[in-house]
Design an enzyme around this catalytic site. Structure first.
Site, PDB file in Angstrom:
ATOM      1  N   ILE A   1       0.861  -1.145   0.098  1.00 12.94           N
ATOM      2  CA  ILE A   1      -0.119  -0.178  -0.162  1.00 12.94           C
ATOM      3  C   ILE A   1       0.862   1.444  -0.147  1.00 12.94           C
ATOM      4  O   ILE A   1       0.825   2.141  -0.922  1.00 12.94           O
ATOM      5  CB  ILE A   1      -0.925  -0.045   1.229  1.00 12.94           C
ATOM      6  CG1 ILE A   1      -2.047  -1.329   1.116  1.00 12.94           C
ATOM      7  CG2 ILE A   1      -1.826   1.292   1.096  1.00 12.94           C
ATOM      8  CD1 ILE A   1      -2.819  -1.385   2.390  1.00 12.94           C
TER       9      ILE A   1
ATOM     10  N   ARG B   1     -11.134 -13.615  15.623  1.00 15.19           N
ATOM     11  CA  ARG B   1     -11.236 -11.903  15.625  1.00 15.19           C
ATOM     12  C   ARG B   1     -10.922 -11.458  16.764  1.00 15.19           C
ATOM     13  O   ARG B   1     -10.318 -10.225  16.692  1.00 15.19           O
ATOM     14  CB  ARG B   1     -12.691 -11.806  15.092  1.00 15.19           C
ATOM     15  CG  ARG B   1     -12.993 -10.211  14.861  1.00 15.19           C
ATOM     16  CD  ARG B   1     -14.352  -9.682  14.374  1.00 15.19           C
ATOM     17  NE  ARG B   1     -14.510  -8.393  14.158  1.00 15.19           N
ATOM     18  CZ  ARG B   1     -14.184  -7.786  13.091  1.00 15.19           C
ATOM     19  NH1 ARG B   1     -13.896  -8.335  11.916  1.00 15.19           N
ATOM     20  NH2 ARG B   1     -14.400  -6.610  12.857  1.00 15.19           N
TER      21      ARG B   1
ATOM     22  N   GLN C   1       1.203   3.138  19.423  1.00 16.79           N
ATOM     23  CA  GLN C   1       1.537   4.238  18.415  1.00 16.79           C
ATOM     24  C   GLN C   1       0.785   5.406  18.785  1.00 16.79           C
ATOM     25  O   GLN C   1       1.308   6.678  18.588  1.00 16.79           O
ATOM     26  CB  GLN C   1       1.089   3.628  17.052  1.00 16.79           C
ATOM     27  CG  GLN C   1       2.106   2.704  16.373  1.00 16.79           C
ATOM     28  CD  GLN C   1       1.744   2.265  15.065  1.00 16.79           C
ATOM     29  OE1 GLN C   1       0.729   2.654  14.497  1.00 16.79           O
ATOM     30  NE2 GLN C   1       2.406   1.438  14.421  1.00 16.79           N
TER      31      GLN C   1
ATOM     32  N   GLY D   1      -4.790   0.158   9.004  1.00 17.37           N
ATOM     33  CA  GLY D   1      -4.531  -1.065   9.470  1.00 17.37           C
ATOM     34  C   GLY D   1      -5.947  -1.723  10.397  1.00 17.37           C
ATOM     35  O   GLY D   1      -6.402  -1.100  11.109  1.00 17.37           O
ATOM     36  N   ASN D   2      -6.312  -2.790   9.992  1.00 15.96           N
ATOM     37  CA  ASN D   2      -7.528  -3.445  10.519  1.00 15.96           C
ATOM     38  C   ASN D   2      -7.543  -4.124  11.898  1.00 15.96           C
ATOM     39  O   ASN D   2      -6.206  -4.449  12.186  1.00 15.96           O
ATOM     40  CB  ASN D   2      -8.342  -4.401   9.424  1.00 15.96           C
ATOM     41  CG  ASN D   2      -8.568  -3.769   8.228  1.00 15.96           C
ATOM     42  OD1 ASN D   2      -9.492  -2.699   8.273  1.00 15.96           O
ATOM     43  ND2 ASN D   2      -8.533  -4.174   6.927  1.00 15.96           N
TER      44      ASN D   2
ATOM     45  N   ASP E   1     -14.436   1.733   0.829  1.00  8.99           N
ATOM     46  CA  ASP E   1     -15.793   1.320   0.541  1.00  8.99           C
ATOM     47  C   ASP E   1     -16.695   2.271  -0.082  1.00  8.99           C
ATOM     48  O   ASP E   1     -17.506   1.779  -0.995  1.00  8.99           O
ATOM     49  CB  ASP E   1     -16.397   1.084   2.264  1.00  8.99           C
ATOM     50  CG  ASP E   1     -15.212   0.146   3.024  1.00  8.99           C
ATOM     51  OD1 ASP E   1     -14.782  -0.859   2.233  1.00  8.99           O
ATOM     52  OD2 ASP E   1     -14.877   0.306   4.204  1.00  8.99           O
TER      53      ASP E   1
ATOM     54  N   HIS F   1     -15.611  -0.949   9.253  1.00  6.11           N
ATOM     55  CA  HIS F   1     -15.017  -1.572   7.932  1.00  6.11           C
ATOM     56  C   HIS F   1     -14.961  -2.955   8.218  1.00  6.11           C
ATOM     57  O   HIS F   1     -14.181  -3.537   8.635  1.00  6.11           O
ATOM     58  CB  HIS F   1     -13.670  -0.890   8.052  1.00  6.11           C
ATOM     59  CG  HIS F   1     -12.976  -1.451   6.778  1.00  6.11           C
ATOM     60  ND1 HIS F   1     -13.590  -1.283   5.670  1.00  6.11           N
ATOM     61  CD2 HIS F   1     -11.905  -2.177   6.822  1.00  6.11           C
ATOM     62  CE1 HIS F   1     -12.549  -1.712   4.595  1.00  6.11           C
ATOM     63  NE2 HIS F   1     -11.555  -2.523   5.341  1.00  6.11           N
TER      64      HIS F   1
END
Length: 467
Positions: free
Chosen positions: A106, A188, A202, A220-221, A249, A277
């Site tokens: 990316i 998850r 961060q 980042g997911n 999206d 998301h």
């Protein structure tokens, strides 16, 4: 192969490019040498005055290890002393942009758009500060070399490193791309915990060293909850400055509406992505317009809108992986560019854009203290306001409630990372991230994915966000 975005972890070395002022082709890059090779190298220290050329000075290895001296790098060692009247007078003040996951695919698309002037404009010089991991350090050097070879006049400084407290110093924009992807058999809840620890760290770094008005875009997911964690760990930075990327999206929704209506995508406006998301996201066709008309007046097939359209947008990332064998990198980079441009340029009259932002004070009745994608407008000053003139029907409200419930459940999972007690996950449906494939090792039926307290131990891992 999947797009790879490297992650950061606190450590010890840094590459930095700097110039004392804005010069047409002048760069200076210095590199802090990793401890594992420091004893084998001789550093070169560059010092330039108005009448001197760069002079290399050898430093004994022992002294080098002690002093952690810098080393010049290629053309970035060259500086030129220009007369005051020769300096560029039309450029704006330098803007500092920090990017995590900077060695990934990316970023490989994004960095050159940033350096070219496409994002902030042809008169906006920038400094790029690139964050990676120890194993990606040489790749980061390769990125710096490519930026060097591209001769971007607006790119005034480049620095690379693996310590977020160094890389985020004075950052005015922080584009947080690096995250661990969800691997085979990973719950998850585990992904939320692992990546949450990264974004908590961060957030602390941004709080300590970044500009007090830094704008943060989390890619980042799971990006909504990661943005919430980052924000909660940066109390000295306005909560309104944190965004979770849902622009890709929105772009996908515009594309599908344009295809169905038989028009070009620039005729589609007022598209909102509500919520998370994930596959609970809500592409809003009720408020969207085509050629200025409500979508439901242009597209008469309402069953397609409620069923096929929504699913296509939610699972577009997965469809792309099936066709190409890798997750979207270029289109994600484009959507990051779009997200920034929507904040630094005035929103066209009557239109809006989607971004995952803090819900406190929202006019829609959505639960507070979440990062939730909603419609926004900007005056072009980096700030935004929520759009109030939107309408709701039962279909839209029901789906917004579902994505809201998911984000509330994710928030409970990461309570230990946002100062709200022990994390406790009870997620009863697997709403895999767009583009993510279920492993054969995963359960054959959906039940409770995870029901256990989460530890607060720290972990810094590398990987790619699936889009």
């Amino acid at each position: 192969m999947a797009a790879v975005a490297e992650l950061s972890s606190p450590c010890c070395y840094k590459t930095q490019l700097s110039v004392p002022r804005l010069l047409p082709a002048a760069h200076l890059l210095t590199r802090r040498i990793p401890s594992r090779v420091r004893s084998k190298r001789v550093a070169i220290r560059c010092s330039v005055t108005s009448n001197e050329a760069p002079v290399a000075a050898a430093v004994p290895a022992a002294e080098l290890a002690k002093s952690r001296a810098a080393e010049c790098y290629g053309v970035f060692c060259l500086t030129y002393d220009l007369k005051a009247e020769e300096e560029t007078k039309t450029w704006k003040k330098l803007t500092t942009v920090a990017v995590s996951g900077a060695a990934g695919m990316i970023s490989n698309h994004l960095l050159f758009k940033l350096a070219s002037g496409e994002v902030f404009g042809p008169d906006q010089p920038i400094a790029l500060k690139l964050l990676g991991s120890e194993r990606s350090f040489e790749a980061l050097e390769g990125v710096a070399m490519e930026l060097e070879d591209s001769l971007y006049p607006l790119l005034r400084e480049v620095s690379i490193g693996i310590d977020s407290y160094e890389v985020f110093q004075d950052a005015e924009w922080a584009l947080l791309i690096g995250a661990k992807p969800r691997g085979p058999g990973m719950e998850r809840a585990d992904l939320l915990d692992i990546n949450g620890q990264i974004f908590a760290e961060q957030g602390k770094a941004l709080n300590a060293v970044a500009s007090r008005n830094v704008k943060v875009i989390v890619v980042g997911n799971p990006c909504n909850t990661n943005a919430l964690i980052c924000m909660k760990n940066a109390p000295n930075i306005p909560a309104k400055n944190f965004h979770a990327l849902t622009r890709l999206d929105e772009n996908r929704a515009k594309c599908q509406l344009a295809l169905k209506a038989g028009v070009f995508y620039d005729k589609v406006s007022n598209v909102t992505i509500w919520g998370n998301h994930s596959t609970t996201q809500v592409p809003d066709f009720l408020n969207a317009r085509i050629n200025g008309l409500p979508v439901k007046e242009v597209i008469k097939d309402h069953k397609w809108l409620e069923e096929e359209f929504t699913v296509k947008v939610q699972k577009r990332g997965g469809a792309l992986i099936q066709k190409w064998g890798r997750s979207s990198a270029a289109s994600t980079a484009v959507s990051v560019v779009d997200a920034i441009k929507s904040l630094v340029n005035p929103t066209p009259e009557g239109d809006w854009f989607s971004s995952g932002v803090y819900t406190n004070g929202n006019p829609y009745g959505i639960a507070e203290d979440l990062v939730f994608s909603m419609p926004c407008r900007s005056k072009g000053d980096g700030d935004y306001e929520l759009v109030k003139d939107v309408i709701f029907d039962e279909y839209l409200l029901n789906r917004i409630s579902k994505t809201e419930a998911e984000l509330l459940a994710e928030k409970r999972c990461v309570a230990h990372l946002i100062g709200e007690g022990d994390g406790y996950c009870e997620i009863t449906e697997d709403t895999m991230l767009p583009g993510e494939m279920l492993s054969n090792q995963r359960r054959h039926h959906l039940g409770v994915i995870s029901l256990h307290p989460l530890s607060g131990s720290s972990s810094q891992l590398g990987g790619n966000p699936i889009r």
